[in-house]
Design a protein around this motif. Structure first.
Motif, PDB file in Angstrom:
ATOM      1  N   ALA A 101      93.014  10.678 -16.243  1.00 26.16           N
ATOM      2  CA  ALA A 101      91.572  10.554 -16.044  1.00 26.16           C
ATOM      3  C   ALA A 101      91.208   9.201 -15.452  1.00 26.16           C
ATOM      4  O   ALA A 101      90.335   9.094 -14.585  1.00 26.16           O
ATOM      5  CB  ALA A 101      90.841  10.769 -17.366  1.00 26.16           C
ATOM      6  N   ILE A 102      91.897   8.143 -15.895  1.00 30.31           N
ATOM      7  CA  ILE A 102      91.622   6.800 -15.372  1.00 30.31           C
ATOM      8  C   ILE A 102      92.089   6.686 -13.925  1.00 30.31           C
ATOM      9  O   ILE A 102      91.375   6.179 -13.058  1.00 30.31           O
ATOM     10  CB  ILE A 102      92.285   5.736 -16.252  1.00 30.31           C
ATOM     11  CG1 ILE A 102      91.653   5.732 -17.647  1.00 30.31           C
ATOM     12  CG2 ILE A 102      92.177   4.354 -15.614  1.00 30.31           C
ATOM     13  CD1 ILE A 102      92.359   4.834 -18.638  1.00 30.31           C
ATOM     14  N   GLU A 103      93.301   7.154 -13.653  1.00 30.24           N
ATOM     15  CA  GLU A 103      93.849   7.023 -12.307  1.00 30.24           C
ATOM     16  C   GLU A 103      93.075   7.863 -11.297  1.00 30.24           C
ATOM     17  O   GLU A 103      92.917   7.471 -10.146  1.00 30.24           O
ATOM     18  CB  GLU A 103      95.330   7.420 -12.311  1.00 30.24           C
ATOM     19  CG  GLU A 103      96.224   6.467 -13.079  1.00 30.24           C
ATOM     20  CD  GLU A 103      96.189   5.064 -12.506  1.00 30.24           C
ATOM     21  OE1 GLU A 103      96.257   4.926 -11.272  1.00 30.24           O
ATOM     22  OE2 GLU A 103      96.084   4.105 -13.294  1.00 30.24           O
ATOM     23  N   ASN A 104      92.617   9.053 -11.719  1.00 28.32           N
ATOM     24  CA  ASN A 104      91.849   9.915 -10.820  1.00 28.32           C
ATOM     25  C   ASN A 104      90.372   9.531 -10.744  1.00 28.32           C
ATOM     26  O   ASN A 104      89.612  10.141  -9.974  1.00 28.32           O
ATOM     27  CB  ASN A 104      91.967  11.370 -11.265  1.00 28.32           C
ATOM     28  CG  ASN A 104      93.387  11.892 -11.141  1.00 28.32           C
ATOM     29  OD1 ASN A 104      94.171  11.413 -10.320  1.00 28.32           O
ATOM     30  ND2 ASN A 104      93.740  12.872 -11.962  1.00 28.32           N
ATOM     31  N   ARG A 105      89.957   8.564 -11.587  1.00 25.55           N
ATOM     32  CA  ARG A 105      88.566   8.104 -11.637  1.00 25.55           C
ATOM     33  C   ARG A 105      87.610   9.273 -11.877  1.00 25.55           C
ATOM     34  O   ARG A 105      86.544   9.374 -11.265  1.00 25.55           O
ATOM     35  CB  ARG A 105      88.204   7.376 -10.337  1.00 25.55           C
ATOM     36  CG  ARG A 105      89.031   6.120 -10.113  1.00 25.55           C
ATOM     37  CD  ARG A 105      88.632   5.386  -8.859  1.00 25.55           C
ATOM     38  NE  ARG A 105      89.438   4.179  -8.674  1.00 25.55           N
ATOM     39  CZ  ARG A 105      89.313   3.344  -7.642  1.00 25.55           C
ATOM     40  NH1 ARG A 105      88.402   3.599  -6.702  1.00 25.55           N
ATOM     41  NH2 ARG A 105      90.091   2.286  -7.558  1.00 25.55           N
TER      42      ARG A 105
ATOM     43  N   GLN B 206      85.046  10.724 -14.059  1.00 24.89           N
ATOM     44  CA  GLN B 206      84.124  10.264 -15.089  1.00 24.89           C
ATOM     45  C   GLN B 206      83.995  11.269 -16.234  1.00 24.89           C
ATOM     46  O   GLN B 206      83.915  10.879 -17.409  1.00 24.89           O
ATOM     47  CB  GLN B 206      82.745   9.997 -14.472  1.00 24.89           C
ATOM     48  CG  GLN B 206      82.742   8.886 -13.430  1.00 24.89           C
ATOM     49  CD  GLN B 206      83.038   7.526 -14.037  1.00 24.89           C
ATOM     50  OE1 GLN B 206      82.750   7.279 -15.205  1.00 24.89           O
ATOM     51  NE2 GLN B 206      83.614   6.640 -13.250  1.00 24.89           N
ATOM     52  N   ASP B 207      83.981  12.552 -15.910  1.00 27.95           N
ATOM     53  CA  ASP B 207      83.841  13.568 -16.963  1.00 27.95           C
ATOM     54  C   ASP B 207      85.046  13.558 -17.897  1.00 27.95           C
ATOM     55  O   ASP B 207      84.896  13.618 -19.128  1.00 27.95           O
ATOM     56  CB  ASP B 207      83.679  14.953 -16.330  1.00 27.95           C
ATOM     57  CG  ASP B 207      82.371  15.082 -15.566  1.00 27.95           C
ATOM     58  OD1 ASP B 207      81.416  14.341 -15.893  1.00 27.95           O
ATOM     59  OD2 ASP B 207      82.307  15.917 -14.630  1.00 27.95           O
ATOM     60  N   GLN B 208      86.249  13.484 -17.311  1.00 30.64           N
ATOM     61  CA  GLN B 208      87.450  13.459 -18.146  1.00 30.64           C
ATOM     62  C   GLN B 208      87.556  12.153 -18.933  1.00 30.64           C
ATOM     63  O   GLN B 208      88.023  12.146 -20.072  1.00 30.64           O
ATOM     64  CB  GLN B 208      88.692  13.650 -17.269  1.00 30.64           C
ATOM     65  CG  GLN B 208      88.876  15.058 -16.754  1.00 30.64           C
ATOM     66  CD  GLN B 208      89.105  16.049 -17.892  1.00 30.64           C
ATOM     67  OE1 GLN B 208      89.923  15.820 -18.775  1.00 30.64           O
ATOM     68  NE2 GLN B 208      88.371  17.153 -17.855  1.00 30.64           N
ATOM     69  N   GLN B 209      87.132  11.051 -18.336  1.00 31.72           N
ATOM     70  CA  GLN B 209      87.146   9.784 -19.062  1.00 31.72           C
ATOM     71  C   GLN B 209      86.235   9.846 -20.288  1.00 31.72           C
ATOM     72  O   GLN B 209      86.605   9.398 -21.380  1.00 31.72           O
ATOM     73  CB  GLN B 209      86.722   8.648 -18.141  1.00 31.72           C
ATOM     74  CG  GLN B 209      87.744   8.301 -17.070  1.00 31.72           C
ATOM     75  CD  GLN B 209      87.263   7.197 -16.156  1.00 31.72           C
ATOM     76  OE1 GLN B 209      86.302   6.487 -16.456  1.00 31.72           O
ATOM     77  NE2 GLN B 209      87.931   7.029 -15.025  1.00 31.72           N
ATOM     78  N   GLN B 210      85.031  10.398 -20.108  1.00 27.04           N
ATOM     79  CA  GLN B 210      84.123  10.533 -21.248  1.00 27.04           C
ATOM     80  C   GLN B 210      84.703  11.480 -22.293  1.00 27.04           C
ATOM     81  O   GLN B 210      84.604  11.220 -23.500  1.00 27.04           O
ATOM     82  CB  GLN B 210      82.764  11.033 -20.781  1.00 27.04           C
ATOM     83  CG  GLN B 210      81.740  11.131 -21.907  1.00 27.04           C
ATOM     84  CD  GLN B 210      80.409  11.655 -21.420  1.00 27.04           C
ATOM     85  OE1 GLN B 210      80.319  12.230 -20.337  1.00 27.04           O
ATOM     86  NE2 GLN B 210      79.370  11.473 -22.214  1.00 27.04           N
TER      87      GLN B 210
END
Length: 207
Positions: free
Chosen positions: A56-60, A62-66
């Motif tokens: 999620a971080i590498e792909n940037r 936002q939904d997955q990061q949250q």
């Protein structure tokens, strides 16, 4: 299972491996070893979410990061409670089976248990006690800074010792390399007597 398993890496791996019939029989068997169940809980609860968070971080995204921030908040709260209750409730039958099912429930995209826990319980509790929690966190950080500042000498000493140990370890030459250097620096063989006589005879002819 394959419909939503591909939505996140952890569920895809879960659907491709653990959900096989043999794997489920091992995990869900009442006689299953606690070592197997603890390994499964660590893999599902920590290992796969770590990789999913990395993606999620590498792909940037936002939904997955949250999503994974919410998961770690829910998982951290569960781990905090488990620290104080594990010694008591771990003796109950099928405790680790229930824990494994709970960790899967936290991540299932169709249920999103972590989001339910966060919205229904964790978020209201933290909002209600936010001022107290802020003072507590600030106090803890202030004490940590005091401890670090008051032990600067010890910290520098430990750091220097680690640097020395690492430096001495790098200076140690492997035995195989030492043998190679000894062989390479071995003295050259002395010339034979016949070779000396030939050289002397050549010098006499030249004279």
């Amino acid at each position: 299972m394959n419909g939503f398993a591909s939505q996140i890496p952890s569920m895809a791996l879960l659907g491709s491996g653990i959900s096989s019939e043999a794997g489920l029989r091992v995990l869900l068997s009442p006689l299953s070893s606690n070592i197997v169940l603890r390994t499964a809980c660590c893999s599902i609860g920590i290992g796969l979410p770590v990789y999913s968070t990395f993606k999620a971080i590498e792909n940037r995204d936002q939904d997955q990061q949250q999503k994974w921030l919410i998961y770690w908040a829910a998982f951290g709260s569960f781990s905090l409670v488990e620290v104080f209750t594990d010694k008591l409730i771990s003796w109950f039958p099928l405790y680790y089976h229930a824990k494994f099912a709970f960790l899967v429930w936290l991540q299932l995209p169709t249920i999103d248990g972590a989001k339910q826990i966060y919205n229904n319980h964790l978020r209201p509790f933290l909002i209600r006690h936010q001022a107290t929690m802020d003072r507590l966190v600030d106090g803890v950080y202030a004490e940590m800074v005091k401890v670090v500042r008051s032990h600067q000498g010890e910290i520098r000493f430990v750091r220097s010792m680690i640097v020395r140990i690492l430096g001495s370890a790098n200076e140690v030459t492997p035995p195989s390399q030492q043998q190679g250097e000894i062989q390479n620096t071995s003295p050259e063989p002395e010339p034979s007597t016949a070779t000396v006589r030939d050289l002397e005879s050549e010098s006499d002819h030249e004279d």
